[in-house]
Write an enzyme that holds these catalytic residues in place. Sequence first.
Site, PDB file in Angstrom:
ATOM      1  N   CYS A  32      46.096  58.419  22.064  1.00  0.00           N
ATOM      2  CA  CYS A  32      46.189  58.767  23.487  1.00  0.00           C
ATOM      3  C   CYS A  32      44.910  59.354  24.064  1.00  0.00           C
ATOM      4  O   CYS A  32      44.500  58.987  25.154  1.00  0.00           O
ATOM      5  CB  CYS A  32      47.285  59.794  23.711  1.00  0.00           C
ATOM      6  SG  CYS A  32      48.904  59.328  23.128  1.00  0.00           S
ATOM      7  N   LYS A  58      28.033  51.005   2.299  1.00  0.00           N
ATOM      8  CA  LYS A  58      29.430  50.643   2.506  1.00  0.00           C
ATOM      9  C   LYS A  58      29.553  50.191   3.960  1.00  0.00           C
ATOM     10  O   LYS A  58      29.338  50.996   4.875  1.00  0.00           O
ATOM     11  CB  LYS A  58      30.344  51.841   2.253  1.00  0.00           C
ATOM     12  CG  LYS A  58      31.791  51.514   2.522  1.00  0.00           C
ATOM     13  CD  LYS A  58      32.726  52.672   2.272  1.00  0.00           C
ATOM     14  CE  LYS A  58      34.155  52.184   2.435  1.00  0.00           C
ATOM     15  NZ  LYS A  58      35.129  53.260   2.424  1.00  0.00           N
ATOM     16  N   CYS A 103      52.649  56.260   9.224  1.00  0.00           N
ATOM     17  CA  CYS A 103      52.268  55.122   8.375  1.00  0.00           C
ATOM     18  C   CYS A 103      52.746  55.242   6.943  1.00  0.00           C
ATOM     19  O   CYS A 103      52.892  54.242   6.252  1.00  0.00           O
ATOM     20  CB  CYS A 103      50.746  54.974   8.392  1.00  0.00           C
ATOM     21  SG  CYS A 103      49.893  56.310   7.524  1.00  0.00           S
ATOM     22  N   GLU A 162      46.164  52.841  33.808  1.00  0.00           N
ATOM     23  CA  GLU A 162      45.739  51.570  33.243  1.00  0.00           C
ATOM     24  C   GLU A 162      44.321  51.115  33.598  1.00  0.00           C
ATOM     25  O   GLU A 162      43.622  50.580  32.732  1.00  0.00           O
ATOM     26  CB  GLU A 162      46.737  50.477  33.664  1.00  0.00           C
ATOM     27  CG  GLU A 162      48.105  50.717  33.070  1.00  0.00           C
ATOM     28  CD  GLU A 162      49.046  49.578  33.338  1.00  0.00           C
ATOM     29  OE1 GLU A 162      49.179  49.193  34.505  1.00  0.00           O
ATOM     30  OE2 GLU A 162      49.651  49.068  32.396  1.00  0.00           O
ATOM     31  N   ARG A 185      49.223  48.270  27.823  1.00  0.00           N
ATOM     32  CA  ARG A 185      48.396  48.974  28.830  1.00  0.00           C
ATOM     33  C   ARG A 185      47.473  48.019  29.600  1.00  0.00           C
ATOM     34  O   ARG A 185      46.603  47.392  29.013  1.00  0.00           O
ATOM     35  CB  ARG A 185      47.551  50.021  28.110  1.00  0.00           C
ATOM     36  CG  ARG A 185      47.001  51.086  29.007  1.00  0.00           C
ATOM     37  CD  ARG A 185      46.335  52.172  28.176  1.00  0.00           C
ATOM     38  NE  ARG A 185      46.216  53.385  28.971  1.00  0.00           N
ATOM     39  CZ  ARG A 185      45.921  54.579  28.462  1.00  0.00           C
ATOM     40  NH1 ARG A 185      45.747  54.722  27.182  1.00  0.00           N
ATOM     41  NH2 ARG A 185      45.826  55.643  29.248  1.00  0.00           N
ATOM     42  N   PHE A 193      52.496  52.843  25.615  1.00  0.00           N
ATOM     43  CA  PHE A 193      51.444  51.896  26.014  1.00  0.00           C
ATOM     44  C   PHE A 193      52.010  50.523  26.369  1.00  0.00           C
ATOM     45  O   PHE A 193      51.340  49.508  26.201  1.00  0.00           O
ATOM     46  CB  PHE A 193      50.372  51.776  24.918  1.00  0.00           C
ATOM     47  CG  PHE A 193      49.880  53.106  24.433  1.00  0.00           C
ATOM     48  CD1 PHE A 193      49.107  53.913  25.253  1.00  0.00           C
ATOM     49  CD2 PHE A 193      50.219  53.570  23.167  1.00  0.00           C
ATOM     50  CE1 PHE A 193      48.677  55.162  24.823  1.00  0.00           C
ATOM     51  CE2 PHE A 193      49.796  54.816  22.732  1.00  0.00           C
ATOM     52  CZ  PHE A 193      49.025  55.607  23.559  1.00  0.00           C
ATOM     53  N   CYS A 207      50.672  62.509  24.136  1.00  0.00           N
ATOM     54  CA  CYS A 207      52.056  62.384  23.654  1.00  0.00           C
ATOM     55  C   CYS A 207      52.358  63.455  22.623  1.00  0.00           C
ATOM     56  O   CYS A 207      53.509  63.767  22.358  1.00  0.00           O
ATOM     57  CB  CYS A 207      52.310  60.997  23.073  1.00  0.00           C
ATOM     58  SG  CYS A 207      51.702  60.769  21.396  1.00  0.00           S
ATOM     59  N   CYS A 246      47.119  57.731   8.866  1.00  0.00           N
ATOM     60  CA  CYS A 246      47.180  58.159  10.268  1.00  0.00           C
ATOM     61  C   CYS A 246      47.023  59.661  10.454  1.00  0.00           C
ATOM     62  O   CYS A 246      46.640  60.109  11.528  1.00  0.00           O
ATOM     63  CB  CYS A 246      48.477  57.690  10.914  1.00  0.00           C
ATOM     64  SG  CYS A 246      49.934  58.646  10.444  1.00  0.00           S
TER      65      CYS A 246
HETATM   66  C1  LIG Z   1      44.116  55.886   3.192  1.00  0.00           C
HETATM   67  C2  LIG Z   1      43.311  55.596   1.970  1.00  0.00           C
HETATM   68  C3  LIG Z   1      42.037  55.108   2.119  1.00  0.00           C
HETATM   69  C4  LIG Z   1      41.268  54.824   0.995  1.00  0.00           C
HETATM   70  N1  LIG Z   1      40.003  54.342   1.165  1.00  0.00           N
HETATM   71  C5  LIG Z   1      39.251  54.069   0.080  1.00  0.00           C
HETATM   72  C6  LIG Z   1      37.939  53.569   0.205  1.00  0.00           C
HETATM   73  O1  LIG Z   1      37.445  53.379   1.305  1.00  0.00           O
HETATM   74  N2  LIG Z   1      37.230  53.310  -0.921  1.00  0.00           N
HETATM   75  C7  LIG Z   1      37.742  53.512  -2.156  1.00  0.00           C
HETATM   76  O2  LIG Z   1      37.057  53.276  -3.145  1.00  0.00           O
HETATM   77  N3  LIG Z   1      38.980  53.996  -2.299  1.00  0.00           N
HETATM   78  C8  LIG Z   1      39.739  54.265  -1.230  1.00  0.00           C
HETATM   79  N4  LIG Z   1      41.000  54.746  -1.384  1.00  0.00           N
HETATM   80  C9  LIG Z   1      41.504  54.910  -2.732  1.00  0.00           C
HETATM   81  C10 LIG Z   1      41.451  56.352  -3.211  1.00  0.00           C
HETATM   82  O3  LIG Z   1      40.143  56.655  -3.575  1.00  0.00           O
HETATM   83  C11 LIG Z   1      42.400  56.445  -4.367  1.00  0.00           C
HETATM   84  O4  LIG Z   1      43.700  56.380  -3.809  1.00  0.00           O
HETATM   85  C12 LIG Z   1      42.308  57.709  -5.140  1.00  0.00           C
HETATM   86  O5  LIG Z   1      41.030  57.958  -5.630  1.00  0.00           O
HETATM   87  C13 LIG Z   1      43.258  57.624  -6.305  1.00  0.00           C
HETATM   88  O6  LIG Z   1      43.244  58.837  -6.999  1.00  0.00           O
HETATM   89  P1  LIG Z   1      44.583  59.607  -7.333  1.00  0.00           P
HETATM   90  O7  LIG Z   1      44.203  60.781  -8.131  1.00  0.00           O
HETATM   91  O8  LIG Z   1      45.370  59.884  -6.140  1.00  0.00           O
HETATM   92  O9  LIG Z   1      45.326  58.510  -8.221  1.00  0.00           O
HETATM   93  P2  LIG Z   1      46.859  58.333  -8.458  1.00  0.00           P
HETATM   94  O10 LIG Z   1      47.471  57.694  -7.300  1.00  0.00           O
HETATM   95  O11 LIG Z   1      47.463  59.604  -8.907  1.00  0.00           O
HETATM   96  O12 LIG Z   1      46.806  57.331  -9.672  1.00  0.00           O
HETATM   97  C14 LIG Z   1      46.345  56.024  -9.527  1.00  0.00           C
HETATM   98  C15 LIG Z   1      46.384  55.318 -10.894  1.00  0.00           C
HETATM   99  O13 LIG Z   1      45.462  55.940 -11.777  1.00  0.00           O
HETATM  100  C16 LIG Z   1      46.085  56.309 -12.988  1.00  0.00           C
HETATM  101  N5  LIG Z   1      45.379  57.487 -13.496  1.00  0.00           N
HETATM  102  C17 LIG Z   1      45.159  58.652 -12.844  1.00  0.00           C
HETATM  103  N6  LIG Z   1      44.401  59.466 -13.622  1.00  0.00           N
HETATM  104  C18 LIG Z   1      44.156  58.802 -14.781  1.00  0.00           C
HETATM  105  C19 LIG Z   1      43.411  59.109 -15.942  1.00  0.00           C
HETATM  106  N7  LIG Z   1      42.757  60.258 -16.110  1.00  0.00           N
HETATM  107  N8  LIG Z   1      43.349  58.166 -16.911  1.00  0.00           N
HETATM  108  C20 LIG Z   1      43.992  56.984 -16.786  1.00  0.00           C
HETATM  109  N9  LIG Z   1      44.706  56.651 -15.706  1.00  0.00           N
HETATM  110  C21 LIG Z   1      44.769  57.553 -14.702  1.00  0.00           C
HETATM  111  C22 LIG Z   1      47.509  56.527 -12.586  1.00  0.00           C
HETATM  112  O14 LIG Z   1      48.381  56.406 -13.676  1.00  0.00           O
HETATM  113  C23 LIG Z   1      47.731  55.411 -11.572  1.00  0.00           C
HETATM  114  O15 LIG Z   1      47.989  54.233 -12.228  1.00  0.00           O
HETATM  115  C24 LIG Z   1      41.797  55.041  -0.287  1.00  0.00           C
HETATM  116  C25 LIG Z   1      43.084  55.539  -0.423  1.00  0.00           C
HETATM  117  C26 LIG Z   1      43.842  55.810   0.685  1.00  0.00           C
HETATM  118  C27 LIG Z   1      45.230  56.329   0.519  1.00  0.00           C
HETATM  119  S1  FES Z   2      48.272  62.697  21.683  1.00  0.00           S
HETATM  120 FE1  FES Z   2      49.375  60.850  21.354  1.00  0.00          FE
HETATM  121  S2  FES Z   2      48.580  60.178  19.485  1.00  0.00           S
HETATM  122 FE2  FES Z   2      47.343  61.895  19.915  1.00  0.00          FE
HETATM  123  S1  FES Z   3      52.318  59.382   7.733  1.00  0.00           S
HETATM  124 FE1  FES Z   3      51.041  60.297   6.284  1.00  0.00          FE
HETATM  125  S2  FES Z   3      49.099  59.643   6.844  1.00  0.00           S
HETATM  126 FE2  FES Z   3      50.380  58.539   8.163  1.00  0.00          FE
END
Ligand SMILES: Cc1cc2nc3c(=O)[nH]c(=O)nc-3n(C[C@H](O)[C@H](O)[C@H](O)COP(=O)(O)OP(=O)(O)OC[C@H]3O[C@@H](n4cnc5c(N)ncnc54)[C@H](O)[C@@H]3O)c2cc1C
Ligand code: FES
Ligand code: FES
Length: 1295
Positions: free
Chosen positions: A185, A430, A81, A1239, A911, A799, A149, A86
Amino acid sequence: MRIKISIAKRSAAAPAPWDGAAGGVDGGKRTFTPWNFISELFYRISRGKVKAVKAEDVNPETTLNTYLRDKVHLTGTKRMCLEGGCGSCVVAVEDVVNGQKLIFAVNSCLVSIFSCHGWKIHTIEGIGGPTTQYHPIQKLLAENNGTQCGFCSSGMVMNMFALHESGPVTKKQLENSFSGNLCRCTGYRPILSAFKKLASDAEEKVPSNDIEDIVSCHNGNCVEPCKEICEKKNKAGFFYKLRDTKWMKVYQLKDLLELLRNLGTNTYLLVAGNTARGIYRRTEIPNTYIDVTSVTELTSYSVEKETLILGGNVTLNKAIDIFRRTSEKNPGFAYMSQMAEHIDLVANVPVRNIGTLAGNLMTKHDHNEFPSDIFLLLETFEAQLVIVDSAEREISISPKDFLKTDMNKRVIKSIILKQYDSTYKFVSYKIMPRAQNTPAVLNAGFLFKLNGNAVESARIVYGAINPNFIHASNTENFLKSHNLFDNVVLKQAYQILESELDPDYVLPDSRPEFRKLLAISLFYKFILSVAPDDLVSPRNKSGRCLLKRPVSKGVQEFGTNKKKYPLSEPVIKLEALVQTSGQAQYIADIPDLPNQLFAAFVTAKAPASSRILKVDTSNAFRVSGVVAYFSKDDIPGENNFMPKFNIFTVQEEIFCSGVVQYYHQPIGIIVADNHDVAVAAAELVEVSYSTPTHKPLLTTRDVLRAGATDRIHHETTVLPVRRDNDIKHVIKGNFNIDMQYHFHMEVQCCNVVPTEDGLDMHPSTQWMDLCQIAASSALAIPMNRCILRSTCPATGGGFGAKISRNTLVSTAAALAAYKLRKPVKMWMPLEANMNVIGKRYPFYVEYDVGVNENGVIQYLEADLYSNYGVGGNENITSLTTDVFQNCYDIDTWTFSIYRVKTDMHANTWARAPGSMESLGAIESIMEHIAYSIGVDASDVKMANINGTKHPKILEFWKEMQTKADIKARKQSIELYNKANRWKKRGISLVPMAWTLEVTANYTVWVSIFHGDGTVLVSHGGIEMGQGINTKKVAQVCAYKFGIPLEKVAVGPSYNVISPNSSTTGGSLTSEAVCYALIKACDTLLKRLEPIRKKMKNPTWKDLIEQCFNSNVQLGASGFYSEDEPGIQEYLIYGVCATEVKVDILTGQLQILRVDIIEDVGNSMSPLIDIGQVEGAFVMGIGYYTTEEIIFSDEGEILTNRTWNYKVPGAKDIPIDFRISFPQNNPNPVGVLKSKAIAEPPICLSCAIPLAIRNALASARTESDPSKPKWYPFDGPSTVENTLLNTLNNYNQYVL
Ligand SMILES: Cc1cc2nc3c(=O)[nH]c(=O)nc-3n(C[C@H](O)[C@H](O)[C@H](O)COP(=O)(O)OP(=O)(O)OC[C@H]3O[C@@H](n4cnc5c(N)ncnc54)[C@H](O)[C@@H]3O)c2cc1C
Ligand code: FES
Ligand code: FES
């Protein structure tokens, strides 16, 4: 929620000190703290030496995943992804922080390679493998049948590795930690069972020497190799100067601020965990990246003067830990344990390991619509954010005010949380579409100060209402000084709340009416949870908490016949260890050849019926590395990836020939020297279109409403034998279920290498023959110039999606390779895959049934419509017809099957195509009858069963009654539902008669090698995780020859060896290949026999050697076709009992228990068969509860990412999952007395939405007795669908 693509940059004013320098080492004028320029960053991979990455070879957008796979060629770490959703890319990182060694999992697809400086990175290859020693976790997963898989396996192992290395975990913690690792799977049960053996409270533990093996390196201190890497770390800031950008690493806040002060006109980006890119794609590269992950002031925390101060860049998992510990130590911070619970639902473990609080808040700041859980919690608790600007001035503001604050050159320095005494009541919620790892459909935080029962202050905060909505201020104001536990006051509060909630409607978000109802219900839930016990009626107490999930478990019952081993032996998959150790090679893992090129589709971004006017590729060709663009005009042969043969009659264009048939139809491909370049450049191709001639018709209902009868093709009608007249009730209704994306973890891909006179193709396909025909017809070259090989050991899941749809990809890649005479690899990013490739057929049924007082059908009239999209090649009529009848007496039934053409991609086999949907439909009709006439659904089903034709179903049904204790459980459910208003339980029993069709042919080749007597088999089927190689081929072959299983290996499928083989699908392939294999083995045994007779009890090896010396041919083929003697269709039976619990105030679901009796005949390989049942059923859970494809009005798919398309995760599976195979159950017409498996079990999952309806029947009656208990089957039973069907309204929300 809306996803907008943002430009992640902030601009500054003055020139940076190093700007203007003509490159070279720190060429700038240093007017501030000296910064060290370094040209290499250092990392170490597992047991390897410290390595240096040349900064000039990468850029800050190069992820660790790309680096590992493309530069270091460690392809055990997978990718799918590319957004943290994933888990296939998970690796473990070892870092030394304050002298303490930490090991944690990260998504390598999110981490920038520059963030890895100083890290030790553990990859799947590094922790163990065939040349060193398998790591115990790799062995555990393999030995517990935890792979199919195998595409998810390395991510699973590495997540477990990091978890285990971080210290002891309980089973509950362990099960909670796999939210970020998807598996399509296995259904997770075997994976969790395997890993739970490592838990501190495991009943069955791995042997102690294995455990020591795992923890031996967990000494908490910096060991020698770590020291080596520590020394490469530099506490002074440093930077990498790259071609277009710079990466600055800072350690101190003052340096960071100085840097910001001196940035000049440079755009910049602060980088913490870099995970936000997983949500909002980065489209522009800033001039400067500033890595803030090691800034002490931003990453530490302290408790000062009754406040907790957290550095802005404390990671989410560290915050959880701090909150838990702080809440235990200080009653004023007790509320923080609930905050920790809430943050535990944010993202997943690898994301939370590096994602930070500030990063999350800034994401909310930049995208107000983002339903940030961190913002919600901090705003609810009146946190103060300390913002510091480049002039080192600090301000302290509320999260709400922060959203309006200009953050240019400002940093979130810290977050201050205060204490609350016991007069404060707090709860946050949530609500998600599945159990974990998904954004909230709605989140809410409530903080009330009470004086007795009177409200002194109230904070009611919601996320996901609309981008500007934060507080329910009117309700907050109203409640002040009112008695919170007075029903009259509450009713007024609900009214006010309803009037001020103003949910927006932005697809693919859920409907406003649902979010409004949910918001009020959560407020009610909060009230119930904080109200004094004596004020809440016993029945309503069930609304107080959310559903609580215990640790899941499973039982698998099967019989074996030791005399026939290895046949019927519960063996693990042949490929298991190869997969769990990351050695399995999938198409994208094939090493690149010299001059390797990559291709990506350019797709139409216009609705169906628009005409392409102009294609301008000039911008794409400006991108360095772009080599070519091909479209319909470049195809030498037929522009059709489904060439007319066999059953295929409809042309399906490789590239659009003029009029767009569906949104995102491919119109060409860009070829470049790098995958990422090809994908990016494809987006730069500019296409202009005419106005569409009509609004897209996307669903069967659209077509029926529009009266577009030319789009409806009548396939067949089953006529009744008679019509009965004892009609006491007439029930009319419809059944509607949408599509399902296959979600194979390995996306559609192909690698094509031109040979001197043709092509060598490696498609990830379920059907080699079709790929061969399509490529040959498109390129106008003979078929004997297209050599095809499948991957070995497995295709990364299919699938059904790779039966015919891979041909589009493989033909396009073949065209490019053929034209350019260079190797071309093509793998479709997930979004492209979901946009372009068709899915399970949406299914719509209208029915009219007359029944007697017992529910016996007197007549049934039904029209069954399958939505084929623009396709029409993959017919599902017979499958639909067969399984709609199920095991019932259909003498009085009339039903017609229709194929509907709509303006979406060509839908495709998935499937159990046709059978999955039609079993759901007929079972739904049966239950609709039952609820309408007030008879138990099981009784209605039994009253209509055709016991003469299907005696086995009666036998299984009876067995289920005792096995699953149905009577007692029904009684207990009834009592429970009477006693509880806001939680309901429900049960459904589903019988199944599933017809196996036998039309196909396969060739098998068996080679015996005289050197050591080992056997190698190649067959025309495709191993994609279903265990064909182990179950049928190796076990049967070893059984036939009487040799140990280890002597048999299965090679890749190859069209030179198995020409013209049919697709692998329809559950038939394993049996059929086995049939052909037996014939080949018999041929060989016949040839061996004369020599054997001349020898005295020879060993196998001696026999083979002697045969070789006697010039006996030691290779033979076998062939299966439907014309072979004894081949006939047969029925496969199953019964499923499913019990669920539903939270009536949220629509959330728990699958409490599932019992399945599955008819596998005499299983040839019980563990493999169990895996198929569990995996199929869990895929069905997704289909019926969480997976939704949502289109825009223009026909664009809006749910094309892991962020918004939700397949089940590890905590969505049944809590108690019991599978049983009847013993001594030979199939008289099956190969070696077995039955097919892949299936049928998925069809049984329709018991889930029916059990939900059973639970809701009680709630609906209590809400509004005038309304029917039954509600129509319309789409999956998502939380939205379920809550909206409870008939709740706030007038019922009393104490
Ligand atoms: C798969 C996935 C699922 C998620 N699910 C949720 C969820 O359910 N609920 C939820 O709330 N969030 C969710 N998130 C969001 C996740 O919480 C944020 O991606 C994460 O907290 C960002 O933090 P980071 O340090 O990686 O930020 P970065 O990606 O490093 O930065 C993000 C932004 O913040 C800025 N920044 C970072 N630090 C500072 C600082 N100290 N001061 C000013 N600017 C700053 C950066 O410049 C950038 O613009 C999800 C993210 C992913 C990838
Ligand atoms: S074994 Fe196929 S996705 Fe996990
Ligand atoms: S390829 Fe990184 S989480 Fe899916």
